[in-house]
Design a protein around this motif. Structure first.
Motif, PDB file in Angstrom:
ATOM      1  N   LYS A 146       0.828  -1.207   0.000  1.00 27.28           N
ATOM      2  CA  LYS A 146       0.000   0.000   0.000  1.00 27.28           C
ATOM      3  C   LYS A 146       0.862   1.256   0.000  1.00 27.28           C
ATOM      4  CE  LYS A 146      -4.038  -2.041   2.280  1.00 27.28           C
ATOM      5  NZ  LYS A 146      -4.879  -2.048   3.493  1.00 27.28           N
ATOM      6  N   ALA A 147       1.972   1.214   0.726  1.00 22.04           N
ATOM      7  CA  ALA A 147       2.872   2.367   0.750  1.00 22.04           C
ATOM      8  C   ALA A 147       3.401   2.673  -0.636  1.00 22.04           C
ATOM      9  CB  ALA A 147       4.025   2.106   1.722  1.00 22.04           C
ATOM     10  N   LEU A 148       3.757   1.628  -1.374  1.00 21.09           N
ATOM     11  CA  LEU A 148       4.279   1.819  -2.726  1.00 21.09           C
ATOM     12  C   LEU A 148       3.175   2.177  -3.705  1.00 21.09           C
ATOM     13  CD1 LEU A 148       6.630   1.684  -4.689  1.00 21.09           C
ATOM     14  CD2 LEU A 148       6.313  -0.788  -4.823  1.00 21.09           C
ATOM     15  N   ALA A 149       1.999   1.564  -3.556  1.00 25.22           N
ATOM     16  CA  ALA A 149       0.911   1.784  -4.502  1.00 25.22           C
ATOM     17  C   ALA A 149       0.369   3.208  -4.445  1.00 25.22           C
ATOM     18  CB  ALA A 149      -0.213   0.792  -4.235  1.00 25.22           C
ATOM     19  N   ARG A 150       0.562   3.901  -3.328  1.00 23.14           N
ATOM     20  CA  ARG A 150       0.090   5.283  -3.227  1.00 23.14           C
ATOM     21  C   ARG A 150       0.680   6.162  -4.316  1.00 23.14           C
ATOM     22  NH1 ARG A 150       1.790   7.704   2.135  1.00 23.14           N
ATOM     23  NH2 ARG A 150       0.447   9.428   1.534  1.00 23.14           N
ATOM     24  N   TYR A 151       1.905   5.863  -4.738  1.00 21.99           N
ATOM     25  CA  TYR A 151       2.607   6.728  -5.684  1.00 21.99           C
ATOM     26  C   TYR A 151       2.857   6.037  -7.027  1.00 21.99           C
ATOM     27  CZ  TYR A 151       3.556   8.875  -1.167  1.00 21.99           C
ATOM     28  OH  TYR A 151       3.420   9.427   0.081  1.00 21.99           O
ATOM     29  N   ASP A 152       2.277   4.872  -7.219  1.00 22.64           N
ATOM     30  CA  ASP A 152       2.564   4.102  -8.428  1.00 22.64           C
ATOM     31  C   ASP A 152       1.247   3.601  -9.007  1.00 22.64           C
ATOM     32  OD1 ASP A 152       3.355   2.129 -10.307  1.00 22.64           O
ATOM     33  OD2 ASP A 152       5.290   1.937  -9.285  1.00 22.64           O
ATOM     34  N   ASP A 153       0.729   4.310 -10.016  1.00 19.91           N
ATOM     35  CA  ASP A 153      -0.559   3.952 -10.597  1.00 19.91           C
ATOM     36  C   ASP A 153      -0.539   2.564 -11.215  1.00 19.91           C
ATOM     37  OD1 ASP A 153      -1.450   6.401  -9.806  1.00 19.91           O
ATOM     38  OD2 ASP A 153      -1.349   7.334 -11.793  1.00 19.91           O
ATOM     39  N   GLU A 154       0.542   2.237 -11.900  1.00 19.13           N
ATOM     40  CA  GLU A 154       0.624   0.931 -12.552  1.00 19.13           C
ATOM     41  C   GLU A 154       0.561  -0.192 -11.527  1.00 19.13           C
ATOM     42  OE1 GLU A 154       3.744  -1.698 -15.262  1.00 19.13           O
ATOM     43  OE2 GLU A 154       4.116   0.427 -14.904  1.00 19.13           O
ATOM     44  N   LEU A 155       1.308  -0.019 -10.442  1.00 20.48           N
ATOM     45  CA  LEU A 155       1.304  -1.040  -9.398  1.00 20.48           C
ATOM     46  C   LEU A 155      -0.067  -1.123  -8.744  1.00 20.48           C
ATOM     47  CD1 LEU A 155       3.207  -3.037  -7.919  1.00 20.48           C
ATOM     48  CD2 LEU A 155       3.547  -1.266  -6.221  1.00 20.48           C
ATOM     49  N   LEU A 156      -0.707   0.008  -8.526  1.00 16.87           N
ATOM     50  CA  LEU A 156      -2.019   0.011  -7.905  1.00 16.87           C
ATOM     51  C   LEU A 156      -3.036  -0.716  -8.781  1.00 16.87           C
ATOM     52  CD1 LEU A 156      -3.717   0.944  -5.515  1.00 16.87           C
ATOM     53  CD2 LEU A 156      -4.156   3.068  -6.756  1.00 16.87           C
ATOM     54  N   ARG A 157      -3.014  -0.444 -10.089  1.00 19.41           N
ATOM     55  CA  ARG A 157      -3.937  -1.133 -10.998  1.00 19.41           C
ATOM     56  C   ARG A 157      -3.692  -2.634 -10.994  1.00 19.41           C
ATOM     57  NH1 ARG A 157      -2.518   3.294 -14.407  1.00 19.41           N
ATOM     58  NH2 ARG A 157      -4.234   4.763 -14.639  1.00 19.41           N
ATOM     59  N   MET A 158      -2.436  -3.003 -10.939  1.00 18.87           N
ATOM     60  CA  MET A 158      -2.092  -4.409 -11.017  1.00 18.87           C
ATOM     61  C   MET A 158      -2.434  -5.161  -9.737  1.00 18.87           C
ATOM     62  SD  MET A 158       1.526  -5.994 -12.264  1.00 18.87           S
ATOM     63  CE  MET A 158       1.337  -5.031 -13.764  1.00 18.87           C
ATOM     64  N   LEU A 159      -2.243  -4.511  -8.582  1.00 19.65           N
ATOM     65  CA  LEU A 159      -2.394  -5.209  -7.315  1.00 19.65           C
ATOM     66  C   LEU A 159      -3.680  -4.874  -6.583  1.00 19.65           C
ATOM     67  CD1 LEU A 159       1.251  -4.998  -5.929  1.00 19.65           C
ATOM     68  CD2 LEU A 159       0.186  -6.810  -7.257  1.00 19.65           C
ATOM     69  N   LEU A 160      -4.496  -3.984  -7.151  1.00 22.37           N
ATOM     70  CA  LEU A 160      -5.738  -3.615  -6.491  1.00 22.37           C
ATOM     71  C   LEU A 160      -6.612  -4.820  -6.137  1.00 22.37           C
ATOM     72  CD1 LEU A 160      -7.422  -1.202  -5.520  1.00 22.37           C
ATOM     73  CD2 LEU A 160      -8.520  -1.177  -7.764  1.00 22.37           C
ATOM     74  N   PRO A 161      -6.744  -5.799  -7.029  1.00 24.33           N
ATOM     75  CA  PRO A 161      -7.590  -6.948  -6.663  1.00 24.33           C
ATOM     76  C   PRO A 161      -7.080  -7.730  -5.457  1.00 24.33           C
ATOM     77  CG  PRO A 161      -7.195  -6.894  -9.032  1.00 24.33           C
ATOM     78  CD  PRO A 161      -6.260  -5.892  -8.410  1.00 24.33           C
ATOM     79  N   TRP A 162      -5.821  -7.505  -5.076  1.00 24.48           N
ATOM     80  CA  TRP A 162      -5.237  -8.313  -4.010  1.00 24.48           C
ATOM     81  C   TRP A 162      -5.190  -7.585  -2.670  1.00 24.48           C
ATOM     82  CZ3 TRP A 162      -3.649 -13.242  -5.503  1.00 24.48           C
ATOM     83  CH2 TRP A 162      -3.531 -13.448  -6.879  1.00 24.48           C
ATOM     84  N   LEU A 163      -5.357  -6.277  -2.662  1.00 27.58           N
ATOM     85  CA  LEU A 163      -5.130  -5.509  -1.440  1.00 27.58           C
ATOM     86  C   LEU A 163      -6.314  -5.605  -0.488  1.00 27.58           C
ATOM     87  CD1 LEU A 163      -3.460  -2.272  -2.861  1.00 27.58           C
ATOM     88  CD2 LEU A 163      -2.359  -4.214  -1.750  1.00 27.58           C
ATOM     89  N   PRO A 164      -6.098  -6.023   0.763  1.00 31.72           N
ATOM     90  CA  PRO A 164      -7.203  -6.141   1.718  1.00 31.72           C
ATOM     91  C   PRO A 164      -7.451  -4.829   2.464  1.00 31.72           C
ATOM     92  CG  PRO A 164      -5.210  -7.046   2.674  1.00 31.72           C
ATOM     93  CD  PRO A 164      -4.841  -6.566   1.281  1.00 31.72           C
ATOM     94  N   PHE A 165      -8.734  -4.583   2.776  1.00 30.63           N
ATOM     95  CA  PHE A 165      -9.130  -3.423   3.564  1.00 30.63           C
ATOM     96  C   PHE A 165     -10.146  -3.873   4.604  1.00 30.63           C
ATOM     97  CE2 PHE A 165      -7.512  -1.622  -0.295  1.00 30.63           C
ATOM     98  CZ  PHE A 165      -6.956  -0.396   0.063  1.00 30.63           C
ATOM     99  N   GLU A 166     -10.163  -3.201   5.737  1.00 32.46           N
ATOM    100  CA  GLU A 166     -11.172  -3.472   6.746  1.00 32.46           C
ATOM    101  C   GLU A 166     -12.424  -2.683   6.403  1.00 32.46           C
ATOM    102  OE1 GLU A 166     -11.835  -3.396  11.615  1.00 32.46           O
ATOM    103  OE2 GLU A 166     -10.038  -2.502  10.711  1.00 32.46           O
ATOM    104  N   THR A 167     -13.543  -3.368   6.217  1.00 35.62           N
ATOM    105  CA  THR A 167     -14.784  -2.729   5.788  1.00 35.62           C
ATOM    106  C   THR A 167     -15.948  -3.266   6.605  1.00 35.62           C
ATOM    107  OG1 THR A 167     -15.480  -4.388   4.150  1.00 35.62           O
ATOM    108  CG2 THR A 167     -13.807  -2.786   3.448  1.00 35.62           C
ATOM    109  N   THR A 168     -17.117  -2.692   6.339  1.00 32.82           N
ATOM    110  CA  THR A 168     -18.323  -3.195   6.987  1.00 32.82           C
ATOM    111  C   THR A 168     -18.729  -4.561   6.454  1.00 32.82           C
ATOM    112  OG1 THR A 168     -19.528  -1.812   5.389  1.00 32.82           O
ATOM    113  CG2 THR A 168     -19.286  -0.970   7.642  1.00 32.82           C
ATOM    114  N   ASP A 169     -18.116  -5.005   5.370  1.00 31.45           N
ATOM    115  CA  ASP A 169     -18.329  -6.361   4.847  1.00 31.45           C
ATOM    116  C   ASP A 169     -17.244  -7.319   5.320  1.00 31.45           C
ATOM    117  OD1 ASP A 169     -20.469  -5.307   3.555  1.00 31.45           O
ATOM    118  OD2 ASP A 169     -19.637  -5.415   1.536  1.00 31.45           O
TER     119      ASP A 169
END
Length: 616
Positions: free
Chosen positions: A368-391
């Motif tokens: 997440k630290a790296l993806a904040r500044y790297d659009d390509e990495l964020l697009r590539m790894l977005l499906p894998w990144l976990p977040f705490e949500t109401t679900d």
């Protein structure tokens, strides 16, 4: 024939003062004496190889209980070299007027050498009062043997000896440790230090003890440069090297190669999560010699999930040669190595999704630290990144498919306040209180058109709660009036609603701005004069916190029917205190007092009429 007579001289420095400077201000520990001796030996061999590429290259450390000596097969010294390098301590090698190599001794291209002979020898005075150098130059077949003996009081002698005293070219440095430094020259300590400093040296290094037992210190080439019969065999060998070096078995290994600065090595991926603030502890060797095992400046801060071992040619050491000099080259190397680790990370999605899943489950904070500044990495790894949500803990991509509008709680406390209620109401809330999460969620519309992301406003949650039947609210009007009076002292309003889960009697909706406004008001009340005026001028119209009472809860319905004022006050204070505790934020002194007061009041009321009767 009379024996040769030594010629007495004195150093051209204040040696005692210089040794004190080295031991107390430059070097971190007396143990560096061995590193300096090994550096001198390596430089001497490098200089001889410039004269004769086929010359032998070996370093032997003889360690006994009484003395230590280091012998090399290097270029050796002439008498002129002895005066150049040992009479003027710390003098650098030099070239002739046309820039050609001075092959008369150690002088040569500094890029081929690690240190400086004079400074390296001077470091030995940190552990010894007397040093002897026996040397024979390889520049001429009939070169004499020169013996140099130096004392820590600034005196030294030079003696020319017969050739039989040292038949082969090279240098032997011998020292007798002082009583307070004997621990540094014990055989076991010498082996430990030699392995630590010289495990990647390109020349054979051997330690010989007083019984003649030989211990090989290094193996060439480096573990990552050796040929292996198969990729699994290489992975196993590097995993063992990581275990021996860092005491963990890596999740994966990343090869590092920067030919422009002569850098090669490996980065080992940690198998467990570590705090980003923990120092990395990378091991950096220059031309095979260890410079630092705590070189946290080698990689970008976000790459805290790896530990590196590298050997480089083009990096500069600090004056103590125990760290790296912060210059443009180091900055470029740091950026290039960061790119290499980033490429490894992005490549996992295609080459080894299972490994990527294991990596992210451990090191998602680094990604997440790296993806904040790297659009390509964020697009590539977005499906894998976990977040705490109401679900629950889900990926942001999965959460966005379920909720068109995503609400972001700005703090962990805010999320915990609303999560149960918002989830029951069908609202999609992400906990943005963790490092990097809020920034990443707000960037989602850039990557997923149509998604709507907004910060959570407590009034949004209130708007999704069902209103109470007007008749029921009218019946509870007296209770609500007392409740507003009680919690109004804490800048809080009261509302009566129905929401699920019914087991929750009350919900305290608060936000950071409201808390800041209350803090400002408290400080203004406690201050006087100019400071009170300044704080008063900062008064903001921030909405107050809101205590939402759940009419579906049986306890709240019973409390709303109370007619006894003191009991009503105690009940309201208890409901407010319980809702306050659920936010898990620190309590103010007045809030702690309220909790204690409500508990005592309710306990006292519960015992009314149940006192033990008087014995007859």
């Amino acid at each position: 024939m009379s024996s040769p007579q030594p010629t007495a001289h004195t150093f051209q420095v204040d040696l005692r003062g210089l040794v004190d400077l080295l031991s107390h201000h430059l070097y971190s520990s007396p143990k560096v004496y061995l590193r300096e001796l090994l550096q001198n030996a390596v430089d001497a061999i490098s200089a001889r190889r410039l004269l004769d590429p086929a010359a032998p290259g070996a370093i032997t450390v003889h360690a006994t209980d009484r003395s230590l000596s280091v012998t090399d097969t290097g270029v050796g010294l002439t008498e002129a070299d002895v005066h150049t390098f040992l009479a003027t301590i710390g003098r650098s090698s030099k070239r002739d007027a046309e820039g050609r190599l001075d092959t008369a001794g150690l002088a040569g291209a500094r890029s081929d050498f690690i240190g400086q002979f004079g400074i390296g020898l001077l470091a030995c005075f940190v552990v010894a009062d007397e040093i002897a150098v026996l040397t024979r130059s390889a520049a001429a077949p009939d070169a004499p043997v020169i013996e140099w003996r130096g004392s820590s009081d600034g005196r030294y002698t030079i003696t020319t000896l017969p050739g039989s005293a040292k038949p082969e070219p090279g240098t032997t440095v011998t020292l007798v440790p002082r009583a307070d430094a004997e621990q540094w020259t014990r055989v076991d300590r010498v082996i430990e230090l030699a392995r630590g400093y010289g495990s990647l040296l390109r020349h054979e290094v051997t330690v010989v003890d007083d019984r003649g037992e030989r211990t090989r210190i290094n193996e060439t080439p480096a573990p990552w440069a050796k040929p292996y019969p198969s990729p699994p065999a290489r992975r196993q060998a590097l995993a063992e090297h990581c275990r021996a070096t860092f005491d963990f078995v890596p999740l994966d290994t990343i090869d590092l190669e920067l030919p422009l600065v002569g850098l090669s090595g490996v980065a080992y991926v940690l198998p467990e999560a570590v705090p980003p603030s923990r120092k990395a502890g990378h091991r950096v060797h220059l031309k095979g010699m260890l410079v630092s095992d705590q070189a946290d400046e080698l990689l970008p801060d976000w790459a805290f999930f790896v530990r590196c071992v590298v050997d480089a040619e083009g990096l500069r050491p600090t004056a103590s040669r125990e760290g790296l000099y912060a210059d443009e080259t180091l900055a470029a190397v740091r950026e290039a190595l960061g790119t290499r680790i980033r490429d490894w990370l992005t490549g996992l999605s295609a080459s080894d999704p299972a490994l990527l899943h294991r990596f992210i489950s451990v090191h998602h904070l680094a990604v997440k630290a790296l993806a904040r500044y790297d659009d390509e990495l964020l697009r590539m790894l977005l499906p894998w990144l976990p977040f705490e949500t109401t679900d629950g803990n889900v990926t942001l991509d999965e959460f966005a498919r379920t909720h068109r509008t995503i609400l972001v709680a700005q703090t962990v406390e805010e999320f915990r306040q609303v999560a149960p209620i918002a989830g029951a109401a069908g609202l999609g809330v992400v906990n943005g209180g963790y490092t990097y999460d809020r920034d990443l969620v707000h960037r989602l519309p850039e990557l997923r058109p149509g998604a709507v992301v907004t910060d959570l406003d407590p009034t949004t949650v209130t708007a999704h709660l069902d209103s109470v039947d007007p008749a029921a609210e009218l019946a509870a009007a007296g209770f609500l009036a007392v409740a507003r009076e009680v919690v109004g002292r804490f800048d809080c309003d009261v509302a009566l609603r129905t929401f699920h889960p019914a087991a929750a009697p009350a919900l305290l909706l608060d936000n950071r701005e409201a808390r800041h406004e209350r803090t400002r008001a408290e400080l203004a009340d406690q201050s006087d004069g100019l400071w009170a005026d300044i704080l008063g001028s900062l008064r903001a119209g921030t909405p107050r916190a809101q205590l939402v009472l759940n009419h579906l809860n049986p306890l709240v319905r019973r409390a709303a029917s109370i007619t006894h004022r003191e009991l009503t006050v105690a009940a309201v204070e208890a409901l407010y205190g319980q809702a306050l505790l659920l936010t898990r934020r620190p309590l103010r002194a007045s809030e702690s007092a309220l909790l204690n007061r409500s508990f005592i009041a309710l306990l006292d009321h519960a015992m009314l009429g149940h006192e033990t009767g008087t014995e007859s």
